[in-house]
Scaffold this active site. Structure first.
Site, PDB file in Angstrom:
ATOM      1  N   ARG A  62     -42.789  84.638 -76.066  1.00  0.00           N
ATOM      2  CA  ARG A  62     -41.684  85.149 -75.247  1.00  0.00           C
ATOM      3  C   ARG A  62     -40.637  85.874 -76.089  1.00  0.00           C
ATOM      4  O   ARG A  62     -40.050  86.863 -75.643  1.00  0.00           O
ATOM      5  CB  ARG A  62     -41.051  83.981 -74.478  1.00  0.00           C
ATOM      6  CG  ARG A  62     -40.033  84.445 -73.446  1.00  0.00           C
ATOM      7  CD  ARG A  62     -39.693  83.315 -72.488  1.00  0.00           C
ATOM      8  NE  ARG A  62     -38.762  83.748 -71.472  1.00  0.00           N
ATOM      9  CZ  ARG A  62     -37.565  83.198 -71.283  1.00  0.00           C
ATOM     10  NH1 ARG A  62     -37.162  82.198 -72.055  1.00  0.00           N
ATOM     11  NH2 ARG A  62     -36.775  83.641 -70.323  1.00  0.00           N
ATOM     12  N   ASP A  74     -37.655  95.723 -82.297  1.00  0.00           N
ATOM     13  CA  ASP A  74     -36.872  96.023 -83.497  1.00  0.00           C
ATOM     14  C   ASP A  74     -36.169  94.788 -84.052  1.00  0.00           C
ATOM     15  O   ASP A  74     -35.232  94.907 -84.842  1.00  0.00           O
ATOM     16  CB  ASP A  74     -35.836  97.111 -83.189  1.00  0.00           C
ATOM     17  CG  ASP A  74     -34.867  96.684 -82.084  1.00  0.00           C
ATOM     18  OD1 ASP A  74     -35.007  95.545 -81.567  1.00  0.00           O
ATOM     19  OD2 ASP A  74     -33.972  97.476 -81.742  1.00  0.00           O
ATOM     20  N   ASN A  94     -31.594  85.080 -71.780  1.00  0.00           N
ATOM     21  CA  ASN A  94     -31.858  84.435 -73.077  1.00  0.00           C
ATOM     22  C   ASN A  94     -31.074  83.150 -73.311  1.00  0.00           C
ATOM     23  O   ASN A  94     -31.578  82.231 -73.963  1.00  0.00           O
ATOM     24  CB  ASN A  94     -31.541  85.410 -74.229  1.00  0.00           C
ATOM     25  CG  ASN A  94     -32.499  86.595 -74.269  1.00  0.00           C
ATOM     26  OD1 ASN A  94     -33.615  86.512 -73.761  1.00  0.00           O
ATOM     27  ND2 ASN A  94     -32.059  87.694 -74.872  1.00  0.00           N
ATOM     28  N   HIS A 194     -47.677  83.691 -68.839  1.00  0.00           N
ATOM     29  CA  HIS A 194     -47.197  82.455 -68.211  1.00  0.00           C
ATOM     30  C   HIS A 194     -48.315  81.416 -68.079  1.00  0.00           C
ATOM     31  O   HIS A 194     -48.108  80.375 -67.462  1.00  0.00           O
ATOM     32  CB  HIS A 194     -46.541  82.762 -66.856  1.00  0.00           C
ATOM     33  CG  HIS A 194     -45.207  83.433 -66.998  1.00  0.00           C
ATOM     34  ND1 HIS A 194     -44.435  83.829 -65.930  1.00  0.00           N
ATOM     35  CD2 HIS A 194     -44.497  83.789 -68.106  1.00  0.00           C
ATOM     36  CE1 HIS A 194     -43.310  84.402 -66.371  1.00  0.00           C
ATOM     37  NE2 HIS A 194     -43.331  84.394 -67.687  1.00  0.00           N
ATOM     38  N   THR A 195     -49.448  81.691 -68.650  1.00  0.00           N
ATOM     39  CA  THR A 195     -50.451  80.637 -68.869  1.00  0.00           C
ATOM     40  C   THR A 195     -49.928  79.620 -69.892  1.00  0.00           C
ATOM     41  O   THR A 195     -50.474  78.533 -70.029  1.00  0.00           O
ATOM     42  CB  THR A 195     -51.800  81.220 -69.369  1.00  0.00           C
ATOM     43  OG1 THR A 195     -52.742  80.158 -69.507  1.00  0.00           O
ATOM     44  CG2 THR A 195     -51.669  81.935 -70.719  1.00  0.00           C
TER      45      THR A 195
HETATM   46  C1  HEM Z   1     -42.864  89.937 -65.243  1.00  0.00           C
HETATM   47  C2  HEM Z   1     -41.652  89.609 -65.484  1.00  0.00           C
HETATM   48  C3  HEM Z   1     -41.246  88.306 -66.102  1.00  0.00           C
HETATM   49  C4  HEM Z   1     -40.272  87.480 -65.665  1.00  0.00           C
HETATM   50  C5  HEM Z   1     -39.372  87.704 -64.464  1.00  0.00           C
HETATM   51  C6  HEM Z   1     -40.268  86.324 -66.531  1.00  0.00           C
HETATM   52  C7  HEM Z   1     -39.401  85.261 -66.413  1.00  0.00           C
HETATM   53  C8  HEM Z   1     -39.495  84.087 -67.117  1.00  0.00           C
HETATM   54  C9  HEM Z   1     -38.658  82.940 -66.915  1.00  0.00           C
HETATM   55  C10 HEM Z   1     -37.516  82.859 -65.917  1.00  0.00           C
HETATM   56  C11 HEM Z   1     -39.078  81.966 -67.758  1.00  0.00           C
HETATM   57  C12 HEM Z   1     -38.486  80.570 -67.906  1.00  0.00           C
HETATM   58  C13 HEM Z   1     -37.197  80.673 -68.686  1.00  0.00           C
HETATM   59  C14 HEM Z   1     -36.349  79.427 -68.644  1.00  0.00           C
HETATM   60  O1  HEM Z   1     -36.697  78.470 -67.983  1.00  0.00           O
HETATM   61  O2  HEM Z   1     -35.311  79.424 -69.294  1.00  0.00           O
HETATM   62  C15 HEM Z   1     -40.180  82.500 -68.507  1.00  0.00           C
HETATM   63  C16 HEM Z   1     -40.887  81.817 -69.478  1.00  0.00           C
HETATM   64  C17 HEM Z   1     -41.857  82.388 -70.263  1.00  0.00           C
HETATM   65  N1  HEM Z   1     -42.230  83.711 -70.266  1.00  0.00           N
HETATM   66 FE1  HEM Z   1     -41.773  85.075 -68.861  1.00  0.00          FE
HETATM   67  N2  HEM Z   1     -41.232  86.474 -67.477  1.00  0.00           N
HETATM   68  C18 HEM Z   1     -41.854  87.669 -67.274  1.00  0.00           C
HETATM   69  C19 HEM Z   1     -42.853  88.220 -68.056  1.00  0.00           C
HETATM   70  C20 HEM Z   1     -43.293  87.677 -69.239  1.00  0.00           C
HETATM   71  C21 HEM Z   1     -44.077  88.378 -70.234  1.00  0.00           C
HETATM   72  C22 HEM Z   1     -44.496  89.845 -70.128  1.00  0.00           C
HETATM   73  C23 HEM Z   1     -44.300  87.500 -71.250  1.00  0.00           C
HETATM   74  C24 HEM Z   1     -45.032  87.709 -72.542  1.00  0.00           C
HETATM   75  C25 HEM Z   1     -45.878  88.671 -72.778  1.00  0.00           C
HETATM   76  C26 HEM Z   1     -43.682  86.244 -70.879  1.00  0.00           C
HETATM   77  C27 HEM Z   1     -43.764  85.081 -71.589  1.00  0.00           C
HETATM   78  C28 HEM Z   1     -43.171  83.888 -71.221  1.00  0.00           C
HETATM   79  C29 HEM Z   1     -43.491  82.617 -71.831  1.00  0.00           C
HETATM   80  C30 HEM Z   1     -44.569  82.372 -72.870  1.00  0.00           C
HETATM   81  C31 HEM Z   1     -42.637  81.666 -71.241  1.00  0.00           C
HETATM   82  C32 HEM Z   1     -42.533  80.175 -71.595  1.00  0.00           C
HETATM   83  C33 HEM Z   1     -41.570  80.055 -72.781  1.00  0.00           C
HETATM   84  C34 HEM Z   1     -41.349  78.646 -73.305  1.00  0.00           C
HETATM   85  O3  HEM Z   1     -41.907  77.676 -72.790  1.00  0.00           O
HETATM   86  O4  HEM Z   1     -40.540  78.534 -74.256  1.00  0.00           O
HETATM   87  N3  HEM Z   1     -43.049  86.399 -69.674  1.00  0.00           N
HETATM   88  N4  HEM Z   1     -40.407  83.800 -68.119  1.00  0.00           N
END
Ligand code: HEM
Ligand SMILES: *[C@@H]1O[C@H](CO)[C@@H](O)[C@H](O)[C@H]1NC(C)=O
Ligand SMILES: *[C@@H]1O[C@H](CO)[C@@H](O)[C@H](O)[C@H]1NC(C)=O
Length: 323
Positions: A62, A74, A94, A194-195
């Site tokens: 992420r 960057d 963030n 999100h896997t």
């Molecule tokens: C499509 C739009 C996306 C949205 C709206 C989104 C939103 C979010 C949100 C809200 C969370 C949880 C954050 C929290 O609870 O504080 C999350 C977690 C995460 N996102 Fe996304 N995300 C998106 C796309 C992506 C992409 C493109 C990636 C990586 C290529 C990604 C990787 C991750 C990962 C790995 C987590 C888990 C992080 C952890 O457990 O520390 N996400 N995302």
């Protein structure tokens, strides 16, 4: 005549896409001469961090995403705030959410030791650490392109406007990715990240207490047990049912209305749209998912890198070089 015109249009398109994405300037072997141990050192450190805490793999993936979506890949997300600059760390998407900064510091220190000097950029460390995390958790490897340099500034405002939000509907998500030169197909496959990992109660609460929302009722009531209607904002739930394994369960969940975030479920709404078809396709084609995910990560990693003499190679990923 038409053929000639098409040919030049084609050249112009190639030139334009190269100059905007910069992929012509990044190469997989960038550190082979200056520091042959660089990539192995990063991988060793990532593996150790994930052994200590499996979630760290998700967090590192992420970090690279949030870095790339704000003025390109960057390393800007790593800069601490200063009296004269409010950076990206406390921006809405963030603050209290992205993590892994200490691990990046440890990797940077180890790499500087292995390389006998400061030759590997923080932006490249993020890109390689993301790939190594995917591999450590069961995904397929891909060649990370290298040679990014680090920004000397960061912007909270840009992080607030450029990172997609979990409350957004499909058209807004598509538009956001489009603004980064990424297609709807890239959106669907990159969301497959999100896997891995977890989300906080505060980002999905409205969805699980909303009777009109398109969520499986049993799944919603299970989540309510973890995420009360008020309080416990930081309580975590996994983004799919196997949060430490790179697999296609994320897509299978979407087919069953078990997307955790509103933005996740927007990719599959059961209306036969193009994104529906892709979700369906990836849900039962793991090898296609892995292959397309790697290609899309490379594409995302090409977003406006600083190269040549632009930017710098930061000595400490948290602060701009003082010289
Ligand atoms: C499509 C739009 C996306 C949205 C709206 C989104 C939103 C979010 C949100 C809200 C969370 C949880 C954050 C929290 O609870 O504080 C999350 C977690 C995460 N996102 Fe996304 N995300 C998106 C796309 C992506 C992409 C493109 C990636 C990586 C290529 C990604 C990787 C991750 C990962 C790995 C987590 C888990 C992080 C952890 O457990 O520390 N996400 N995302
Ligand atoms: C970031 O989170 C901290 C701790 O919850 C909070 O005190 C601070 O106001 C937040 N910063 C911003 C800019 O929202
Ligand atoms: C509940 O869900 C509907 C449909 O998705 C949406 O229009 C509405 O804004 C949501 N309400 C809340 C409080 O989140």
């Amino acid at each position: 005549m038409a053929t000639t015109t098409n040919f030049f249009t084609y050249l112009a398109i190639i030139f334009f896409s190269m100059s905007t994405s910069g992929f012509s300037q990044l190469t997989p072997d960038f550190y082979d001469d200056v520091c042959p141990q660089a990539l192995a050192t990063i991988q060793l450190m990532v593996d150790a961090a994930i052994v200590q805490e499996p979630r760290m793999g998700a967090s590192l993936v992420r970090l690279h995403f949030h870095d790339c979506f704000v003025n390109g890949c960057d390393g800007s997300i790593l800069l601490d705030d200063t009296p004269t600059m409010t950076g990206e760390k406390t921006a809405g998407p963030n603050n209290n959410s992205v993590r892994g900064f200490d691990v990046i510091d440890q990797i940077k220190t180890a790499v500087n030791v292995a390389c006998l000097g400061n030759v590997v950029s923080c932006a490249d460390i993020l890109a390689v650490a993301a790939r190594d995390s995917i591999v450590a958790l069961g995904g397929t490897s891909y060649d990370v392109l290298l040679g990014r340099r680090d920004a000397t500034t960061a912007s909270m405002a840009d992080a607030n406007s450029d990172i997609p939000r979990p409350t957004q509907d499909l058209p807004a998500l598509v538009a956001n990715f489009q603004s980064h030169g990424l297609a709807p197909e890239d959106l669907v496959v990159l969301a497959g990240a999100h896997t891995l990992g977890f989300a906080r109660c505060v980002v999905f609460r409205s969805r699980i207490y909303n009777e009109t929302s398109t969520i499986d009722p049993g799944f919603a009531s299970d989540l309510q047990a973890q995420c009360p209607i008020t309080g416990d904002d930081d309580a975590l739930s996994p983004l799919d049912d196997t949060p430490a394994v790179v697999d296609t369960d994320y897509y299978q969940g979407l087919l069953r209305a078990k997307g955790l975030l509103h933005s996740d479920q927007q990719l599959f709404q059961g209306d036969g749209s193009d994104t529906d078809s892709l979700v369906q396709y990836y849900s039962d084609n793991p090898s296609s998912f892995w292959e397309d995910f790697g290609a899309a990560m490379i594409k995302m990693g090409n977003l406006s890198p600083l190269t040549g003499s632009d930017g710098e190679i930061r000595e400490d990923c948290r602060v701009v070089n003082q010289d």
